[in-house]
Design an enzyme around this catalytic site. Structure first.
Site, PDB file in Angstrom:
ATOM      1  N   PRO A  43     -49.422  52.284   1.409  1.00  0.00           N
ATOM      2  CG  PRO A  43     -51.657  51.763   1.409  1.00  0.00           C
ATOM      3  CD  PRO A  43     -50.259  51.845   1.074  1.00  0.00           C
ATOM      4  CD  GLU A  44     -45.896  51.838   6.619  1.00  0.00           C
ATOM      5  OE1 GLU A  44     -46.612  51.239   7.798  1.00  0.00           O
ATOM      6  OE2 GLU A  44     -45.379  51.798   6.415  1.00  0.00           O
TER       7      GLU A  44
ATOM      8  CG  HIS B 125     -54.690  49.602 -12.046  1.00  0.00           C
ATOM      9  ND1 HIS B 125     -53.863  48.974 -12.856  1.00  0.00           N
ATOM     10  CD2 HIS B 125     -54.451  51.080 -12.846  1.00  0.00           C
ATOM     11  CE1 HIS B 125     -53.280  49.371 -13.714  1.00  0.00           C
ATOM     12  NE2 HIS B 125     -53.793  50.495 -13.547  1.00  0.00           N
TER      13      HIS B 125
ATOM     14  NE  ARG C 207     -46.152  47.509  -7.241  1.00  0.00           N
ATOM     15  CZ  ARG C 207     -44.699  47.753  -6.092  1.00  0.00           C
ATOM     16  NH1 ARG C 207     -44.669  48.960  -5.255  1.00  0.00           N
ATOM     17  NH2 ARG C 207     -44.235  46.098  -6.187  1.00  0.00           N
TER      18      ARG C 207
ATOM     19  NE  ARG D 278     -36.664  37.741  18.903  1.00  0.00           N
ATOM     20  CZ  ARG D 278     -37.645  37.178  18.681  1.00  0.00           C
ATOM     21  NH1 ARG D 278     -38.603  37.348  18.400  1.00  0.00           N
ATOM     22  NH2 ARG D 278     -37.265  37.547  17.636  1.00  0.00           N
TER      23      ARG D 278
END
Ligand SMILES: [Zn+2]
Length: 284
Positions: free
Chosen positions: A2-3, A105, A124, A165
């Site tokens: 999931p983003e 789960h 997971r 950077r």
């Protein structure tokens, strides 16, 4: 995984069911997630969820004790005020209007006094259920960069941060210390929209390029969140996952196919071990 847009969609999906409701009971079937669930989370039982917020990919359930219920002189300083949920790699939340038997789960149930259940499923177990009196107590949240859709994430900010950077811009904008929520797909798509080559050192960007990149990141994420809105009904369906949105991807996953702008073949390479897609001609 999931983003940020999926997490924001989850927030909007569960908010109407949780806001203003009292937590009746929390059932933990498997405490061993990414971090062990602290028993202190049970202090949330009897408290009211006053809001559901989001910071980066963390969902924040803000709690309030029912007035007069707790003796103020007693342990009020240690009472938790936040439950913080992360979906990890494979976590999902759904709302059950009536009880259903837990499956393998289904690790956590947050049962409201009105009988509605928020069920957390995570095959997971890389997700997290944390709790705290103050969000400042959670090290997971303290070093995060600004929210991408907030005014704090601006061209000036990005330009200042990029000084000295030399890392590739693609990896750099995926660093949650710089800005949160720019996942791998969104990084490739935003750089294409901003016409910036992904391998350029961060400090080589001009202020004008930083402006284009900031605008692109905001647009790509906002569009994804907007499209997620059409999947809110899924929270009442069996899997509860908002899933990946049918966003038209310009470059991600399109190696060898024609660029929609110039027809050149989309290239791919690994930057920081992450697949990266771009158009050499548009982003040259
Ligand atoms: Zn092109």
């Amino acid at each position: 995984m999931p983003e940020l847009p999926e997490v924001e969609t989850s927030r909007r999906g569960i908010l109407p069911y949780l806001k203003g409701q009292t937590i009746g009971q929390i059932i933990i079937r498997q405490p061993k997630l990414r971090w062990l669930i602290d028993d202190a989370i049970l202090q949330a039982q009897g408290q009211v969820i006053v809001d559901v917020k989001r910071r980066a990919k963390y969902l924040l359930l803000e709690l309030q004790s029912i007035e007069g219920k707790n003796n103020i002189s007693q342990t009020s300083a240690s009472t938790i005020h936040w439950i913080v949920i992360h979906l990890g790699m494979s976590g999902s939340l759904r709302i059950l209007l009536t009880p259903e038997p837990a499956q393998k789960h289904d690790h956590v149930d947050l049962i409201l006094a009105n009988g509605v259940t928020l069920r957390y499923t995570d095959p997971r177990r890389f997700g997290a259920w944390l709790c705290a009196s103050s969000l400042n107590d959670l090290s997971q949240l303290t070093h995060l960069g600004p929210e991408p859709l907030s005014d704090d994430f601006s061209a000036d900010y990005l330009f200042r941060q990029a000084k000295n950077r030399k890392v590739p811009i693609k990896s750099w904008i995926m660093d949650s210390n710089i800005v949160v929520g720019v996942g791998n797909i969104y990084a490739s798509e935003s750089l294409f929209m901003a016409k910036i080559h992904p391998i350029r050192p961060a400090n080589s960007l001009t202020l004008a390029e930083c402006e284009r990149l900031v605008v692109a990141i905001k647009q790509v994420l906002a569009k994804s969140i907007e499209q997620g809105g059409t999947t809110l009904k899924d929270f009442l369906q069996s899997d509860g996952k908002p899933g990946y949105f049918a966003q038209q991807l310009q470059v991600y996953g399109r190696a060898g196919e024609a660029c929609f702008i110039c027809q050149a073949k989309i290239q791919s390479l690994k930057i920081g071990q992450r697949n990266t897609f771009f158009c050499e001609k548009c982003q040259g």
